[in-house]
Structure formats: C-alpha cells, structure tokens
Design an enzyme around this catalytic site. Structure first.
Site, PDB file in Angstrom:
ATOM      1  CD  GLU A  91      35.528  65.443  60.558  1.00  0.00           C
ATOM      2  OE1 GLU A  91      34.423  65.082  61.046  1.00  0.00           O
ATOM      3  OE2 GLU A  91      35.443  66.014  59.617  1.00  0.00           O
ATOM      4  CB  CYS A 104      42.780  63.064  53.712  1.00  0.00           C
ATOM      5  SG  CYS A 104      42.238  64.951  53.482  1.00  0.00           S
ATOM      6  CB  CYS A 111      40.465  76.618  57.520  1.00  0.00           C
ATOM      7  SG  CYS A 111      41.588  76.891  56.145  1.00  0.00           S
ATOM      8  CB  CYS A 115      37.938  78.409  50.325  1.00  0.00           C
ATOM      9  SG  CYS A 115      39.615  78.674  50.139  1.00  0.00           S
ATOM     10  CB  CYS A 118      36.313  75.004  52.115  1.00  0.00           C
ATOM     11  SG  CYS A 118      36.903  74.152  53.335  1.00  0.00           S
ATOM     12  CB  CYS A 344      37.216  67.358  48.220  1.00  0.00           C
ATOM     13  SG  CYS A 344      38.187  68.505  48.301  1.00  0.00           S
TER      14      CYS A 344
END
Length: 383
Positions: A91, A104, A111, A115, A118, A344
């Site tokens: 995205e 962004c 990933c 984290c 996230c 975010c």
C-alpha cells in the site's frame, strides 16, 4: 527478456542505453519522459530517435503496478493497494496538506521487524520490493493525481519511506529509488523532503549517511532497552545507546540539523510521566550540542491482534509538555486516513485477507504498461 526501466536511476539507465549503443544524453531524455511526464509509451516520446524507440520496444518497458483498489478518506487522504505478484500486495498513501503533498511509500511486502503496535508486522514478511516496485508507487500516484487535478505541476512534494516494511533491510533497492526521487531529471525533490524511517538498523544508517543522506526518522517508541526490546524486537540487536550514537553520526551528513524520533503512544505501556522524563535524560546524555532531535508523538491506531490501546489525549498532551518544557521540540501527529485504514501502523492490516482477490486478478489479465491516461485501477506533514 524485457527490462523494466523503472528499476534504474539515471546512471543505471545511462549504462543500459550504452549497451544499446546510445549516448548518455539519450538516457537523460528517456528518464525525463518516464518520470517528469509519466510516459510509458515509447512511440509518444517524440524527441527520441526512432531507431532508439524501436530498440526499446524489443527489450524494455515502463512496467507499472496493477492497482487492486483505491480508497479516499473524508480528509482527502488517498490509499492505493498495489499487486506485486504471488498473492502479495503493498500500500501507498497520499496525504494532502495546504503547503505540501506527501506520499507514504512501501519498501517491502510485509515486514520482518515485528513491532508490537504495527499491523504490517503482524502480517509477517514476504519479500523485498525491487527498485521498480518502490518507484512505481510514486510514478503512478504522481501522474494519476496530476491527471485528476488537471495540472502539469508536481503534486507530490514529499516522500516518506514509512509504508510497509523496514527500508534499511532492503538497502540495495532503496538507494537507487531515492536517487530517482532526488534527481533533477526525475522528481527533483529536496533531500530535506525525502525521509527514510527506520526501526534502527544501525550499520545501514551509517551507510545511508555516506551513500545517499536524506532526512532520517527513527521509530524509537521507548526510553529504555527493556521496554524497547518488548515493543521493537530489533532493539535486542541494536540497543538504544548504539542507535543514538548512529543518529549523531548521521547528523554530520544529514540535510537537516535534527533527527526525528517517532514515538507511538500506548496506553499504560510507554506513556507515563516517568517515560517522558527518561526520554529527556536520554536525549541530554547523547546531545553533542544544542537541539539535535525532535519528537513526533503518534496516536496509536488499534487493531485486534495487538492487545494494545491508544493513550488518552490528555495523557499525550501531558507527555508532550514534559518534553517541550525540557527544550525538546515535540509535535503530536494528526491522524489522517484512519477511516480507510491508511493511518500510521495500519497499512496492509487486511492484505492477507485480500490475497484471493489478487490471485483472481492475476489470472484474469497480464499487467501491461499503459500511458498515464489509461489508469489500471480497478475501483472507482512531512515527517
């Protein structure tokens, strides 16, 4: 084999053209057509020699990404979901402001850092994106937005590598992409307006400082190692003091005189007054002179798998006040695009659920290069 020209910075494109028996100025012309004008049809590149156009048609293409979906938020934020093959999707998010337009951009499908706060990290890691796949997000967004707004002027003024993935774990593809963004014959962005966000890959921070220094944002999220080990697992390899030292080294090359520390506000986890006071002590301990960093406090965007909650606004304000009173420049990020899962930490939270749709699309059609006038989408603050 067809070569995707979005994979090249200008030096790489010049080398490709030299292999075709062409001089460097032809590469510059071609680079401008692709990035400044958004053109993917060689026949429309009118100032290229016909012989070069014919050569390019036999071995090269400007291969865009297929757009699976597009959503626009009530605040004007636009999110695109791009197909990158094999059931993977990434995205990109455009955030309009009065004085800038920020895109962004994702650097990986998924990933590996993991984290806790996230949603992309909870998806897991699939693969690195190529340079072409990174640039294709900017290429599509810039020229699609120009078409919609009826302008030939640049719409995207800022790029933040804050989408899916850890950019510095895809370094080989990242740096050529940054060079395309910065090149005056490409998107002509200032180094101050291109930001790489990292969770703290210390050796790559040092490499970026010499190879392609742009603005740097560090996902800090905790003032001490035990807490950061829990929230950002990479901290176990590169502890906070090592990370702070790397940030100070980066400042010697950076286009700005400060590093931005991102800090996601998690209720009862990292948002207490003692945490703010520990951050003040950390910053002062590593300060070489004056103001060397700023903090961007980020309201957490909850998702079910996290087990975490957003700090109350008054808690965020009190936290910010402690930092500000200590002389640390502190801002609270305005949440944008949360109604379309574009805020975010939310990117690709549902990508795995969309995999079947991606695979169906791949079966139905072969993704081809089209001029910007023929969009392929299927649906209707600087850091």
């Amino acid at each position: 084999m067809t070569t995707n020209l979005l994979d090249f910075d200008l030096d790489g494109l010049a080398a490709f053209c030299e292999r075709l028996g062409e001089k460097r100025f032809r590469a510059t012309q071609l680079f401008r057509w692709i990035h400044q004008r958004g053109e993917g049809d060689f026949d429309r590149m009118s100032d290229l020699a016909k012989s070069l156009r014919e050569k390019l048609k036999t071995c090269a293409a400007v291969q865009a990404l297929a757009v699976i979906s597009e959503h626009q938020s009530s605040d004007g934020t636009v999110k695109w979901l791009f197909d990158v093959g094999a059931g993977n999707a990434v995205e990109a998010v455009f955030i309009p402001e009065d004085d800038r337009g920020t895109l962004c951009v994702s650097s990986q499908a998924g990933c590996a850092v993991g984290c806790r706060f996230c949603s992309t990290g909870h998806q897991g890691f699939s693969r690195n994106l190529t340079t072409a796949e990174i640039i294709a997000q900017l290429w599509y967004a810039e020229h699609q937005l120009r078409k919609r707004l009826g302008t030939s002027e640049r719409v995207i003024s800022n790029v933040v590598m804050m989408g899916m993935g850890e950019p510095l774990q895809n370094y080989a593809a990242l740096v050529p992409a940054l060079r395309v963004m910065l090149d005056d014959h490409g998107y002509g962005m200032s180094r101050r307006r291109v930001t790489v966000s990292t969770s703290g890959v210390v050796p790559m921070i040092d490499r970026l400082a010499t190879d392609c220094p742009v603005a740097l944002a560090v996902s800090l999220h905790a003032p001490n190692d035990p807490l950061r080990d829990n929230l950002v697992p990479l901290n176990r390899k590169y502890p906070i003091d090592e990370l702070m030292d790397a940030c100070n080294r980066y400042l010697e090359h950076a286009p700005r005189d400060f590093i931005t520390f991102e800090y996601c506000m998690l209720d009862g986890v990292n948002d207490q007054p003692e945490h703010a006071q520990q951050l003040v002590a950390l910053v002062r301990r590593h300060a070489r002179s004056g103001v060397w960093c700023k903090f961007n406090l980020i309201p957490f965007n909850p998702f079910p798998a996290s087990g975490l909650h957003r700090s109350a606004p008054q808690q965020v304000a009190a936290f910010a006040r402690i930092l500000s009173d200590a002389g640390i420049v502190t801002t609270v990020r305005k949440t944008r695009g949360d109604d379309i899962d574009a805020a975010c930490g939310q990117l690709a939270g549902e990508v795995q659920d969309r995999t079947r749709a991606v695979e169906r699309m791949a079966k139905r059609r072969t993704i081809a290069i089209q001029p910007v006038g023929l969009p392929t989408h299927s649906n209707n603050k600087e850091a």
